[in-house]
Design a protein around this motif. Sequence first.
Motif, PDB file in Angstrom:
ATOM      1  N   LEU A 142       0.861  -1.324  -0.224  1.00 36.37           N
ATOM      2  CA  LEU A 142       0.021   0.007  -0.027  1.00 36.37           C
ATOM      3  C   LEU A 142       0.837   1.377   0.091  1.00 36.37           C
ATOM      4  CD1 LEU A 142      -2.852  -0.901   2.806  1.00 36.37           C
ATOM      5  CD2 LEU A 142      -2.963  -1.021   0.072  1.00 36.37           C
ATOM      6  N   ASN A 143       1.928   1.178   0.677  1.00 31.80           N
ATOM      7  CA  ASN A 143       2.803   2.563   1.045  1.00 31.80           C
ATOM      8  C   ASN A 143       2.670   2.678   2.578  1.00 31.80           C
ATOM      9  OD1 ASN A 143       1.123   4.780   1.399  1.00 31.80           O
ATOM     10  ND2 ASN A 143       1.002   4.894  -0.737  1.00 31.80           N
ATOM     11  N   LYS A 149      -3.401   4.643   7.436  1.00 32.54           N
ATOM     12  CA  LYS A 149      -4.796   5.020   7.280  1.00 32.54           C
ATOM     13  C   LYS A 149      -5.680   3.771   7.688  1.00 32.54           C
ATOM     14  CE  LYS A 149      -5.641   9.131   4.283  1.00 32.54           C
ATOM     15  NZ  LYS A 149      -6.445   9.630   3.444  1.00 32.54           N
ATOM     16  N   LYS A 150      -5.045   2.593   6.923  1.00 32.46           N
ATOM     17  CA  LYS A 150      -5.829   1.364   7.111  1.00 32.46           C
ATOM     18  C   LYS A 150      -5.675   0.957   8.450  1.00 32.46           C
ATOM     19  CE  LYS A 150      -5.275  -3.707   5.354  1.00 32.46           C
ATOM     20  NZ  LYS A 150      -6.787  -3.659   5.273  1.00 32.46           N
ATOM     21  N   ALA A 151      -4.589   1.150   9.292  1.00 29.53           N
ATOM     22  CA  ALA A 151      -4.632   0.712  10.737  1.00 29.53           C
ATOM     23  C   ALA A 151      -5.431   1.393  11.686  1.00 29.53           C
ATOM     24  CB  ALA A 151      -3.216   0.596  11.321  1.00 29.53           C
ATOM     25  N   MET A 152      -5.618   2.693  11.366  1.00 31.54           N
ATOM     26  CA  MET A 152      -6.441   3.653  12.145  1.00 31.54           C
ATOM     27  C   MET A 152      -8.018   3.269  11.913  1.00 31.54           C
ATOM     28  SD  MET A 152      -4.745   7.595  11.695  1.00 31.54           S
ATOM     29  CE  MET A 152      -3.474   7.919  12.909  1.00 31.54           C
ATOM     30  N   GLU A 172      -6.124  12.712   8.404  1.00 31.79           N
ATOM     31  CA  GLU A 172      -7.631  12.699   8.065  1.00 31.79           C
ATOM     32  C   GLU A 172      -7.819  11.533   7.541  1.00 31.79           C
ATOM     33  OE1 GLU A 172      -8.553  16.101   5.584  1.00 31.79           O
ATOM     34  OE2 GLU A 172      -7.617  17.704   6.822  1.00 31.79           O
ATOM     35  N   LEU A 173      -9.255  11.073   8.032  1.00 34.67           N
ATOM     36  CA  LEU A 173      -9.712   9.554   7.480  1.00 34.67           C
ATOM     37  C   LEU A 173     -10.823   9.750   6.761  1.00 34.67           C
ATOM     38  CD1 LEU A 173      -9.054   7.588  11.008  1.00 34.67           C
ATOM     39  CD2 LEU A 173      -7.725   7.800   8.882  1.00 34.67           C
ATOM     40  N   PRO A 174     -10.974   8.765   5.703  1.00 37.17           N
ATOM     41  CA  PRO A 174     -12.406   8.897   4.762  1.00 37.17           C
ATOM     42  C   PRO A 174     -13.287   8.354   5.544  1.00 37.17           C
ATOM     43  CG  PRO A 174     -11.113   7.239   4.248  1.00 37.17           C
ATOM     44  CD  PRO A 174     -10.161   7.830   5.135  1.00 37.17           C
TER      45      PRO A 174
END
Length: 254
Positions: A142-143, A149-152, A172-174
Amino acid sequence: MKLNINDIKQALQAIDNLQDPLFAQYEQDERKGVQQAVVQRKKQIQASESLKEQFYQMLAYENKLYDQGLQFIAGVDEVGRGPLAGPVVAAAVILSRDFFLPGLTDSKKLSEAKREEFYEQICQQAVAVGVGIVDAATIDKLNIYQATKKAMLEAIEGLSIEPQALLIDAMELPLNIPQESIIKGDATSISIAASSVVAKVTRDRMMKELALIYPEYGFEKHMGYGTKQHLEAIDTYGILKEHRRSFAPIKEKI
């Protein structure tokens, strides 16, 4: 009859206010041991008051949301963006409004013993705790930014209660949840500080377990960061599946 110095020391330990009249009384005692005990106890009280003041200052973001009628505010933070090995770990923590833990701050500023102590208290007292873990292979895919972001997102999904607002350390999260991204949030928001401790202790424990499997790499000491010891171990023993192959200098060694 004068009290002996040990009795005075015990009496001083029961005092928690610098304005207590007993201080004035004991300050009149000319014995050096009493004078030292008075100064020491005053310093202890001042340090305690300073930690309480810091704690209340770090509630500013939370109190603003509490005053809007919100109850479930999740602090979100991650650890492990920079290491050459191991996962990136995020935590989301919802605290109650009456939560009180003076001294809680950015996990990097705490000793290991204090982090462990605070971790237990946070997990016992929190309304909800969620943890997200993304391994090295997924980081490579993913990078590190997207993996963080995925972990969050996984940490937030892991909460037993859906948060009404998010306080996030510099991200910032989607998500369709009101959120505030706070630079150095782990040192300015008590909820983010709590998530920082949970994430750090969780990851450190994982790296210590990895050290039992691969003792020659010294993971329990550097936690996967690119120290001289770690780089020399890679040169000597090779690259593990837990190493991030997209990170320099690992990718140069493949």
